[in-house]
Design an enzyme around this catalytic site. Structure first.
Site, PDB file in Angstrom:
ATOM      1  NE  ARG A 236      -4.064  -1.516   0.529  1.00 44.86           N
ATOM      2  CZ  ARG A 236      -4.400  -2.683  -0.441  1.00 44.86           C
ATOM      3  NH1 ARG A 236      -3.261  -2.930  -1.566  1.00 44.86           N
ATOM      4  NH2 ARG A 236      -5.494  -3.580  -0.525  1.00 44.86           N
ATOM      5  CG  HIS A 284      -3.437  -1.754  -7.152  1.00 44.44           C
ATOM      6  ND1 HIS A 284      -3.763  -0.909  -6.200  1.00 44.44           N
ATOM      7  CD2 HIS A 284      -3.262  -3.052  -6.955  1.00 44.44           C
ATOM      8  CE1 HIS A 284      -4.048  -1.608  -5.070  1.00 44.44           C
ATOM      9  NE2 HIS A 284      -3.671  -2.879  -5.474  1.00 44.44           N
TER      10      HIS A 284
HETATM   11  P1  NAP Z   1      -0.431 -11.007   5.839  1.00 46.37           P
HETATM   12  O1  NAP Z   1      -0.481 -12.358   5.744  1.00 46.37           O
HETATM   13  O2  NAP Z   1      -1.298 -10.433   6.836  1.00 46.37           O
HETATM   14  O3  NAP Z   1       0.934 -10.570   6.326  1.00 46.37           O
HETATM   15  C1  NAP Z   1       1.607  -9.394   6.567  1.00 46.37           C
HETATM   16  C2  NAP Z   1       2.975  -9.537   7.084  1.00 46.37           C
HETATM   17  O4  NAP Z   1       3.316  -8.151   7.539  1.00 46.37           O
HETATM   18  C3  NAP Z   1       2.957 -10.558   8.155  1.00 46.37           C
HETATM   19  O5  NAP Z   1       4.282 -11.223   8.134  1.00 46.37           O
HETATM   20  C4  NAP Z   1       3.231  -9.558   9.464  1.00 46.37           C
HETATM   21  O6  NAP Z   1       3.969 -10.033  10.334  1.00 46.37           O
HETATM   22  C5  NAP Z   1       3.876  -8.128   8.700  1.00 46.37           C
HETATM   23  N1  NAP Z   1       3.528  -7.270   9.612  1.00 46.37           N
HETATM   24  C6  NAP Z   1       2.361  -6.437   9.748  1.00 46.37           C
HETATM   25  N2  NAP Z   1       2.725  -5.375  10.721  1.00 46.37           N
HETATM   26  C7  NAP Z   1       4.003  -5.483  10.988  1.00 46.37           C
HETATM   27  C8  NAP Z   1       4.649  -4.550  11.663  1.00 46.37           C
HETATM   28  N3  NAP Z   1       4.247  -3.560  12.528  1.00 46.37           N
HETATM   29  N4  NAP Z   1       5.838  -4.577  11.903  1.00 46.37           N
HETATM   30  C9  NAP Z   1       6.359  -5.926  11.319  1.00 46.37           C
HETATM   31  N5  NAP Z   1       5.876  -6.880  10.509  1.00 46.37           N
HETATM   32  C10 NAP Z   1       4.680  -6.584  10.246  1.00 46.37           C
HETATM   33  O7  NAP Z   1      -0.632 -10.013   4.539  1.00 46.37           O
HETATM   34  P2  NAP Z   1      -0.304 -10.574   3.018  1.00 46.37           P
HETATM   35  O8  NAP Z   1      -1.585 -11.352   2.477  1.00 46.37           O
HETATM   36  O9  NAP Z   1       0.789 -11.017   2.868  1.00 46.37           O
HETATM   37  O10 NAP Z   1      -0.621  -9.147   2.248  1.00 46.37           O
HETATM   38  C11 NAP Z   1       0.032  -7.864   2.535  1.00 46.37           C
HETATM   39  C12 NAP Z   1      -0.414  -6.894   2.065  1.00 46.37           C
HETATM   40  O11 NAP Z   1      -0.211  -6.791   0.438  1.00 46.37           O
HETATM   41  C13 NAP Z   1      -2.030  -6.916   1.962  1.00 46.37           C
HETATM   42  O12 NAP Z   1      -2.285  -6.147   3.223  1.00 46.37           O
HETATM   43  C14 NAP Z   1      -2.269  -5.705   0.704  1.00 46.37           C
HETATM   44  O13 NAP Z   1      -2.202  -4.246   1.275  1.00 46.37           O
HETATM   45  C15 NAP Z   1      -1.086  -5.996   0.027  1.00 46.37           C
HETATM   46  N6  NAP Z   1      -1.637  -6.573  -1.465  1.00 46.37           N
HETATM   47  C16 NAP Z   1      -1.296  -5.821  -2.573  1.00 46.37           C
HETATM   48  C17 NAP Z   1      -1.836  -6.157  -3.945  1.00 46.37           C
HETATM   49  C18 NAP Z   1      -1.333  -5.652  -5.067  1.00 46.37           C
HETATM   50  O14 NAP Z   1      -1.736  -5.980  -6.209  1.00 46.37           O
HETATM   51  N7  NAP Z   1      -0.643  -4.620  -5.152  1.00 46.37           N
HETATM   52  C19 NAP Z   1      -2.485  -7.514  -3.866  1.00 46.37           C
HETATM   53  C20 NAP Z   1      -2.769  -8.104  -2.590  1.00 46.37           C
HETATM   54  C21 NAP Z   1      -2.326  -7.648  -1.429  1.00 46.37           C
HETATM   55  P3  NAP Z   1       3.439 -11.407  11.251  1.00 46.37           P
HETATM   56  O15 NAP Z   1       3.629 -12.537  10.380  1.00 46.37           O
HETATM   57  O16 NAP Z   1       4.258 -11.575  12.330  1.00 46.37           O
HETATM   58  O17 NAP Z   1       2.120 -11.076  11.580  1.00 46.37           O
END
Ligand code: NAP
Length: 321
Positions: A236, A284
């Protein structure tokens, strides 16, 4: 236990599909994946029918439209990022389920590999040279000499890390809780973040947007990065402070940024980011949702709820992801 709310006529209560965009293709795929359910576009549901709705499937819904459903039991987002839904779910104490789709993770992993290769193999420089008819080679660096740091080791970050390891890169990663991932050196905490930033040639942002990650990559943390490093933001926009990023690119601290996410989307035509020689703008597209696989996952979650009343793993609204 089977949880079916029915109308007075005995018909199964509809599932509302709520989105700011046209939901017709989603509704078609969702209906195919769960033929026993009635999935109805929010705009086509009467106020009386809306009162029966217990489950809403949403794709970036407006909060006003969600207020039509006072008897919701849970919300299923077909987006992976849920930062805009978290306040609504918290205010109404509603379980919020987000999309977790291995297909999405693989699509993102492919994008991370593609754009890492783009930076590694100097594609921005060669594209610029071609425009100027310049025949000049840049020193080849082997993949194994390049360190890629992934911020966020969740569903997407872990898949991306595995793909990068397969491609021969040195991969390091940072997350909130400690992780053990084959071939990846992992870090947590403030010191861990600084270690990742100080070592990575390419920093890939795959963190959710929360109050903790807002402007996480700010001027101070960018200053801690390696000279000449690059940034890929596929998460994001607001996780990175764009002004600080621009300063670092203009000041020669950073080499390049590949940006797929923006504060305002579509990126306004007058944005300085469009023509910046050190920025690659993507609309995006790093990981588009596959409606077929996503609909099957949503259907399985709803089926489980109908059968046992169990709501699948939900977003932790306190931590924001
Ligand atoms: P996820 O499974 O919830 O993983 C988030 C990761 O970030 C986890 O490893 C988490 O740590 C870590 N994290 C969160 N807050 C943190 C902090 N304050 N300090 C350190 N680490 C932190 O999410 P995901 O499915 O991988 O997706 C990630 C993001 O990608 C989504 O939220 C979305 O915004 C974005 N996205 C973008 C697209 C695009 O097309 N551009 C598509 C899909 C998603 P823990 O493992 O320890 O909880």
């Amino acid at each position: 236990m089977t949880t079916h709310t029915t109308s007075r006529s005995g018909a199964l209560a509809p599932i509302a599909f709520v989105s700011r965009q046209d939901g017709s293709r989603w509704i078609e795929m969702l209906a195919q994946a769960m033929p026993c359910e009635r999935i109805v576009d929010d705009n086509a549901l009467s106020d009386t029918e809306a009162l029966l709705v217990e489950i809403a499937i949403v794709a970036d819904p407006s909060p006003e439209r969600m207020a039509r459903y006072p008897h919701l039991k849970w919300i299923h987002s077909v987006w992976a990022g849920v930062e805009r839904l978290v306040p609504l779910a918290a205010a109404r104490q509603l379980p919020l389920v987000r999309l977790v789709d291995p297909m999405l993770a693989q699509t993102m992993a492919e994008a991370v590999l593609a754009w890492t290769l783009y930076l590694h193999r100097d594609m921005p420089a060669y594209a610029a040279q071609q425009r100027e008819r310049i025949w000049r080679s840049h020193t080849y660096v082997a993949a194994g000499a390049l360190t890629v740091g992934i911020l966020g080791l969740g569903e997407l970050g872990r898949a991306a890390a595995a793909r990068l390891v397969d491609a021969g890169y040195r991969v390091i990663g940072w997350s909130h809780s400690a992780k053990s991932i084959n071939g990846v050196e992992t870090f947590t905490g403030g010191t861990g973040l600084h270690m990742v930033l100080a070592r990575a040639n390419v920093v890939v942002v795959l963190l959710p947007l929360t109050s903790d990650t807002h402007h996480l990559l700010n001027a101070e943390r960018i200053a801690a990065m390696r000279e000449g490093a690059s940034v890929i933001n596929f998460a994001r926009s607001a996780v990175v402070n764009t002004d600080a990023l621009l300063q670092a690119l203009d000041g020669e601290k950073l080499s390049h940024a590949v940006l797929d996410v923006f504060d305002e989307e579509p990126l306004p035509t007058n944005s300085v980011l469009w023509n910046h020689p050190k920025i690659t703008v993507l609309p995006h597209i790093s990981a588009p949702t596959n409606r077929t696989t996503a609909s099957m996952i949503v259907a399985a979650n709803i089926h489980a709820f109908r059968e046992s009343g169990a709501i699948p793993v939900v977003v932790d609204v306190k931590r924001g992801y």
